[in-house]
Design a protein around this motif. Structure first.
Motif, PDB file in Angstrom:
ATOM      1  N   LEU A 299      -1.352   8.552  -5.296  1.00 16.53           N
ATOM      2  CA  LEU A 299      -1.479   7.493  -4.287  1.00 16.53           C
ATOM      3  C   LEU A 299      -2.233   6.261  -4.788  1.00 16.53           C
ATOM      4  CD1 LEU A 299      -2.074   9.646  -1.104  1.00 16.53           C
ATOM      5  CD2 LEU A 299       0.044   8.624  -1.936  1.00 16.53           C
ATOM      6  N   ARG A 300      -3.015   6.420  -5.828  1.00 14.80           N
ATOM      7  CA  ARG A 300      -3.716   5.258  -6.389  1.00 14.80           C
ATOM      8  C   ARG A 300      -2.733   4.221  -6.928  1.00 14.80           C
ATOM      9  NH1 ARG A 300      -7.378   8.415 -10.484  1.00 14.80           N
ATOM     10  NH2 ARG A 300      -5.337   9.388 -10.689  1.00 14.80           N
ATOM     11  N   LEU A 301      -1.540   4.663  -7.298  1.00 13.38           N
ATOM     12  CA  LEU A 301      -0.520   3.734  -7.787  1.00 13.38           C
ATOM     13  C   LEU A 301      -0.050   2.808  -6.672  1.00 13.38           C
ATOM     14  CD1 LEU A 301       1.525   6.163 -10.058  1.00 13.38           C
ATOM     15  CD2 LEU A 301      -0.310   4.586 -10.722  1.00 13.38           C
ATOM     16  N   PHE A 302       0.002   3.317  -5.450  1.00 12.86           N
ATOM     17  CA  PHE A 302       0.311   2.456  -4.306  1.00 12.86           C
ATOM     18  C   PHE A 302      -0.768   1.392  -4.137  1.00 12.86           C
ATOM     19  CE2 PHE A 302       3.234   5.760  -2.618  1.00 12.86           C
ATOM     20  CZ  PHE A 302       4.316   4.931  -2.346  1.00 12.86           C
ATOM     21  N   GLN A 303      -2.020   1.790  -4.320  1.00 14.71           N
ATOM     22  CA  GLN A 303      -3.108   0.822  -4.188  1.00 14.71           C
ATOM     23  C   GLN A 303      -2.967  -0.300  -5.205  1.00 14.71           C
ATOM     24  OE1 GLN A 303      -6.361   3.654  -4.530  1.00 14.71           O
ATOM     25  NE2 GLN A 303      -6.795   3.432  -2.331  1.00 14.71           N
ATOM     26  N   GLU A 304      -2.656   0.058  -6.447  1.00 11.69           N
ATOM     27  CA  GLU A 304      -2.452  -0.968  -7.474  1.00 11.69           C
ATOM     28  C   GLU A 304      -1.318  -1.904  -7.095  1.00 11.69           C
ATOM     29  OE1 GLU A 304      -2.028   0.441 -11.510  1.00 11.69           O
ATOM     30  OE2 GLU A 304      -3.396   2.117 -11.111  1.00 11.69           O
ATOM     31  N   TRP A 305      -0.227  -1.335  -6.598  1.00 11.39           N
ATOM     32  CA  TRP A 305       0.949  -2.132  -6.247  1.00 11.39           C
ATOM     33  C   TRP A 305       0.667  -3.056  -5.062  1.00 11.39           C
ATOM     34  CZ3 TRP A 305       4.418  -1.325  -1.940  1.00 11.39           C
ATOM     35  CH2 TRP A 305       5.565  -2.119  -1.994  1.00 11.39           C
TER      36      TRP A 305
ATOM     37  N   PRO B 266       4.191   9.124   4.364  1.00 14.46           N
ATOM     38  CA  PRO B 266       4.873  10.213   3.672  1.00 14.46           C
ATOM     39  C   PRO B 266       6.041  10.718   4.512  1.00 14.46           C
ATOM     40  CG  PRO B 266       2.584  10.803   4.211  1.00 14.46           C
ATOM     41  CD  PRO B 266       2.844   9.457   4.781  1.00 14.46           C
ATOM     42  N   VAL B 267       7.189  10.949   3.873  1.00 19.89           N
ATOM     43  CA  VAL B 267       8.378  11.420   4.587  1.00 19.89           C
ATOM     44  C   VAL B 267       9.005  12.589   3.838  1.00 19.89           C
ATOM     45  CG1 VAL B 267       8.870   9.213   5.713  1.00 19.89           C
ATOM     46  CG2 VAL B 267       9.861   9.689   3.465  1.00 19.89           C
ATOM     47  N   VAL B 268       9.787  13.381   4.586  1.00 23.34           N
ATOM     48  CA  VAL B 268      10.512  14.521   4.031  1.00 23.34           C
ATOM     49  C   VAL B 268      11.993  14.308   4.344  1.00 23.34           C
ATOM     50  CG1 VAL B 268      10.801  17.033   4.136  1.00 23.34           C
ATOM     51  CG2 VAL B 268       8.525  16.021   4.423  1.00 23.34           C
ATOM     52  N   PRO B 269      12.881  14.483   3.367  1.00 23.32           N
ATOM     53  CA  PRO B 269      14.316  14.338   3.645  1.00 23.32           C
ATOM     54  C   PRO B 269      14.757  15.253   4.786  1.00 23.32           C
ATOM     55  CG  PRO B 269      13.946  14.456   1.274  1.00 23.32           C
ATOM     56  CD  PRO B 269      12.630  14.781   1.950  1.00 23.32           C
ATOM     57  N   SER B 270      15.687  14.794   5.596  1.00 25.72           N
ATOM     58  CA  SER B 270      16.159  15.543   6.768  1.00 25.72           C
ATOM     59  C   SER B 270      16.680  16.918   6.389  1.00 25.72           C
ATOM     60  CB  SER B 270      17.254  14.755   7.484  1.00 25.72           C
ATOM     61  OG  SER B 270      16.719  13.563   7.994  1.00 25.72           O
TER      62      SER B 270
END
Length: 90
Positions: free
Chosen positions: A55-61, A75-79
């Motif tokens: 998740l730290r990569l999201f922070q950088e982005w 966060p999601v899960v495919p149907s």
């Protein structure tokens, strides 16, 4: 893990977002994977499906784009996978 990113464009910033993207790309750190995206017709929001294990990569982005938009990362899960979990409980 998969994440739905809801990016809310700051007022009138759609052209600036596309300009920066054209000049610098997505500016995503290695390990953060873009899958696909959809933009509302009025340019208010962009929905991006991304994959990441750190998740730290999201922070950088987000730090690269926060002056032009606000981000909600879900966060999601495919149907299909969800259906497999639920079917065990039926």
């Amino acid at each position: 893990m998969l994440f739905m990113v809801i990016e809310r464009f700051r007022d009138g910033k759609a052209k600036e977002i596309y300009r920066r993207f054209q000049e610098k790309g997505r500016m995503m750190p290695e390990g953060l994977k873009y899958v696909d995206s959809w933009v509302e017709v009025n340019f208010d929001r962009c929905f991006q499906l991304m994959e990441c294990d750190d998740l730290r990569l999201f922070q950088e982005w987000v730090l690269q784009w926060q002056d032009l938009g606000e981000f909600e990362i879900i966060p999601v899960v495919p149907s299909k996978e969800t259906a497999e979990v639920v079917s065990k409980m039926l």
